[in-house]
Design an enzyme around this catalytic site. Sequence first.
Site, PDB file in Angstrom:
ATOM      1  N   LYS A   3      -6.160  -3.628   9.677  1.00 49.08           N
ATOM      2  CA  LYS A   3      -7.388  -4.294   9.222  1.00 49.08           C
ATOM      3  C   LYS A   3      -7.384  -5.752   9.670  1.00 49.08           C
ATOM      4  O   LYS A   3      -6.484  -6.066  10.445  1.00 49.08           O
ATOM      5  CB  LYS A   3      -7.223  -4.284   7.555  1.00 49.08           C
ATOM      6  N   TYR A  58     -15.630   7.003   3.432  1.00 48.45           N
ATOM      7  CA  TYR A  58     -14.284   6.471   2.769  1.00 48.45           C
ATOM      8  C   TYR A  58     -14.956   6.102   1.287  1.00 48.45           C
ATOM      9  O   TYR A  58     -14.019   6.292   0.262  1.00 48.45           O
ATOM     10  CB  TYR A  58     -13.950   5.113   3.568  1.00 48.45           C
ATOM     11  N   ARG A 101     -19.152  -9.360   1.990  1.00 44.50           N
ATOM     12  CA  ARG A 101     -18.500  -8.945   0.647  1.00 44.50           C
ATOM     13  C   ARG A 101     -17.438  -9.866   0.143  1.00 44.50           C
ATOM     14  O   ARG A 101     -16.847 -10.708   0.864  1.00 44.50           O
ATOM     15  CB  ARG A 101     -17.703  -7.435   1.077  1.00 44.50           C
ATOM     16  N   GLN A 107     -20.490 -12.343   9.313  1.00 46.71           N
ATOM     17  CA  GLN A 107     -20.262 -11.418   8.335  1.00 46.71           C
ATOM     18  C   GLN A 107     -18.975 -12.043   7.706  1.00 46.71           C
ATOM     19  O   GLN A 107     -18.317 -12.690   7.811  1.00 46.71           O
ATOM     20  CB  GLN A 107     -19.975  -9.980   8.970  1.00 46.71           C
TER      21      GLN A 107
HETATM   22  P1  NAD Z   1      -1.747   2.746   3.824  1.00 46.99           P
HETATM   23  O1  NAD Z   1      -2.255   3.591   4.481  1.00 46.99           O
HETATM   24  O2  NAD Z   1      -0.769   1.832   4.269  1.00 46.99           O
HETATM   25  O3  NAD Z   1      -0.955   3.506   2.782  1.00 46.99           O
HETATM   26  C1  NAD Z   1      -1.533   4.844   2.271  1.00 46.99           C
HETATM   27  C2  NAD Z   1      -0.462   5.768   2.521  1.00 46.99           C
HETATM   28  O4  NAD Z   1      -0.828   7.110   2.079  1.00 46.99           O
HETATM   29  C3  NAD Z   1       0.223   5.822   3.823  1.00 46.99           C
HETATM   30  O5  NAD Z   1       1.420   5.565   4.073  1.00 46.99           O
HETATM   31  C4  NAD Z   1      -0.220   7.509   4.159  1.00 46.99           C
HETATM   32  O6  NAD Z   1       0.952   8.208   4.949  1.00 46.99           O
HETATM   33  C5  NAD Z   1      -0.027   8.102   2.850  1.00 46.99           C
HETATM   34  N1  NAD Z   1      -0.939   9.388   2.868  1.00 46.99           N
HETATM   35  C6  NAD Z   1      -1.981   9.611   3.673  1.00 46.99           C
HETATM   36  N2  NAD Z   1      -2.306  10.979   3.522  1.00 46.99           N
HETATM   37  C7  NAD Z   1      -1.051  11.651   2.758  1.00 46.99           C
HETATM   38  C8  NAD Z   1      -0.829  12.736   2.593  1.00 46.99           C
HETATM   39  N3  NAD Z   1      -1.747  13.890   2.561  1.00 46.99           N
HETATM   40  N4  NAD Z   1       0.355  12.978   1.751  1.00 46.99           N
HETATM   41  C9  NAD Z   1       1.084  12.042   1.566  1.00 46.99           C
HETATM   42  N5  NAD Z   1       0.899  10.707   1.804  1.00 46.99           N
HETATM   43  C10 NAD Z   1      -0.238  10.725   2.392  1.00 46.99           C
HETATM   44  O7  NAD Z   1      -2.708   2.137   2.907  1.00 46.99           O
HETATM   45  P2  NAD Z   1      -2.702   0.796   2.230  1.00 46.99           P
HETATM   46  O8  NAD Z   1      -3.232  -0.208   2.359  1.00 46.99           O
HETATM   47  O9  NAD Z   1      -1.334   0.639   1.295  1.00 46.99           O
HETATM   48  O10 NAD Z   1      -3.790   1.377   0.685  1.00 46.99           O
HETATM   49  C11 NAD Z   1      -3.325   2.073  -0.292  1.00 46.99           C
HETATM   50  C12 NAD Z   1      -4.253   2.339  -1.200  1.00 46.99           C
HETATM   51  O11 NAD Z   1      -5.340   1.251  -1.496  1.00 46.99           O
HETATM   52  C13 NAD Z   1      -5.341   3.450  -0.570  1.00 46.99           C
HETATM   53  O12 NAD Z   1      -5.558   4.355  -1.615  1.00 46.99           O
HETATM   54  C14 NAD Z   1      -6.448   2.655  -0.110  1.00 46.99           C
HETATM   55  O13 NAD Z   1      -7.550   3.484   0.154  1.00 46.99           O
HETATM   56  C15 NAD Z   1      -6.377   1.470  -1.130  1.00 46.99           C
HETATM   57  N6  NAD Z   1      -7.180   0.397  -0.726  1.00 46.99           N
HETATM   58  C16 NAD Z   1      -6.597  -0.520   0.226  1.00 46.99           C
HETATM   59  C17 NAD Z   1      -6.914  -1.582   0.843  1.00 46.99           C
HETATM   60  C18 NAD Z   1      -6.668  -2.577   1.635  1.00 46.99           C
HETATM   61  O14 NAD Z   1      -7.051  -3.438   1.897  1.00 46.99           O
HETATM   62  N7  NAD Z   1      -5.445  -2.449   2.135  1.00 46.99           N
HETATM   63  C19 NAD Z   1      -8.455  -1.978   0.100  1.00 46.99           C
HETATM   64  C20 NAD Z   1      -9.065  -0.984  -0.770  1.00 46.99           C
HETATM   65  C21 NAD Z   1      -8.313  -0.151  -1.101  1.00 46.99           C
END
Ligand code: NAD
Length: 327
Positions: A191, A148, A282, A217
């Site tokens: 999470k 990831y 972290r 941690q």
């Molecule tokens: P989330 O899983 O709630 O939202 C991500 C969304 O992307 C989901 O609704 C999912 O259906 C959609 N998705 C996945 N594959 C898809 C596809 N092929 N086509 C269309 N939509 C698709 O996650 P989140 O917590 O809202 O995170 C949002 C962003 O922030 C992500 O990029 C995540 O990696 C990043 N992020 C989040 C956190 C956290 O703590 N929540 C931390 C670091 C980074």
Amino acid sequence: MKKALVCGAGGFIGGHLVNRLKSEGYWVRGADIKENEYGNVNSDEFVLGDLTDPIVAGKVVEEMDEVYQLAADMGGAGYIFTGENDSAVMHNSALCNLNVLDAACHAGVKKIFYSSSACMYPEYNQLDPDNPKCSENSAYPAAPDSEYGWEKLFSERLYFAYQRNHGISVKVARFHNIFGPQGTWKGGKEKAPAAMCRKVAEAKDGASIEVWGDGKQTRSFLYIDECVEGIRRLMESDFSGPVNIGSEEMISINDFAKMVIDIAGKDISIKNITGPTGVRGRNSDNDLIREKLGWSPSLPLREGMEKTFAWINEQRETALLVKNEQQ
Ligand code: NAD
């Protein structure tokens, strides 16, 4: 009226971001492969579609002034650190980024935001739980502890390459553990903050909850409203990033569990068990965000957790009521 596209609007942060943009007067299109689970999205238009398909990506970016690319195949430690979902995480998330960025560029979108993650920081700087290093300039030599994290690093580079070669303005943030109401709280993709709230809400007085690892941690957790504030401030600034958007209030996982137990007012003990935990320590380093944006998050963790626990407890009670009515 400015037009914005939010990819990942069916998810946690994307849903909140849509609402924030609407409150600022934007016309907003949301796009996601699924509907927002908690109905937390007030977009003017919502496109259900798979962004790993370049045709879908090409359609959703049309006529947009700004794009926020948050779609990713992700989850908590139980999803990204077991190894079982590695190929899906890398393939799906990379394709969403490749497609949306390229399509945005061709459609003449002026500005694009990308949500990277603190998971891209090298593991060797996060071995001491009391003294992790996550300053933006510590990313290389790269050594994330998960696929990831590697995908995030690749995609960060992809966005900056497009900025250099095609002139599209790029904004990259590295989120550190965002939490709050309307986030996934059960099902395996939740999470730590949501999982902790759910376990405490379910436990009876005198019982124990299981916490992964030895509990020593450390992590920091950022409340959703501050994350969205950071995204908007970065988007309006002339700074590209990458920049941390996270909290500097570091806490051990066992102390975090104790905080949730205290919020619930329950008599519950902690049982540490083996489980996927990620790096030992972290914490966000907010020097750069303070310098570049003149702002950094400040809400105490406890305040955010009180709101989050109340919401998850309510979700759980509603689910129980529905189940009982159906029996
Ligand atoms: P989330 O899983 O709630 O939202 C991500 C969304 O992307 C989901 O609704 C999912 O259906 C959609 N998705 C996945 N594959 C898809 C596809 N092929 N086509 C269309 N939509 C698709 O996650 P989140 O917590 O809202 O995170 C949002 C962003 O922030 C992500 O990029 C995540 O990696 C990043 N992020 C989040 C956190 C956290 O703590 N929540 C931390 C670091 C980074």
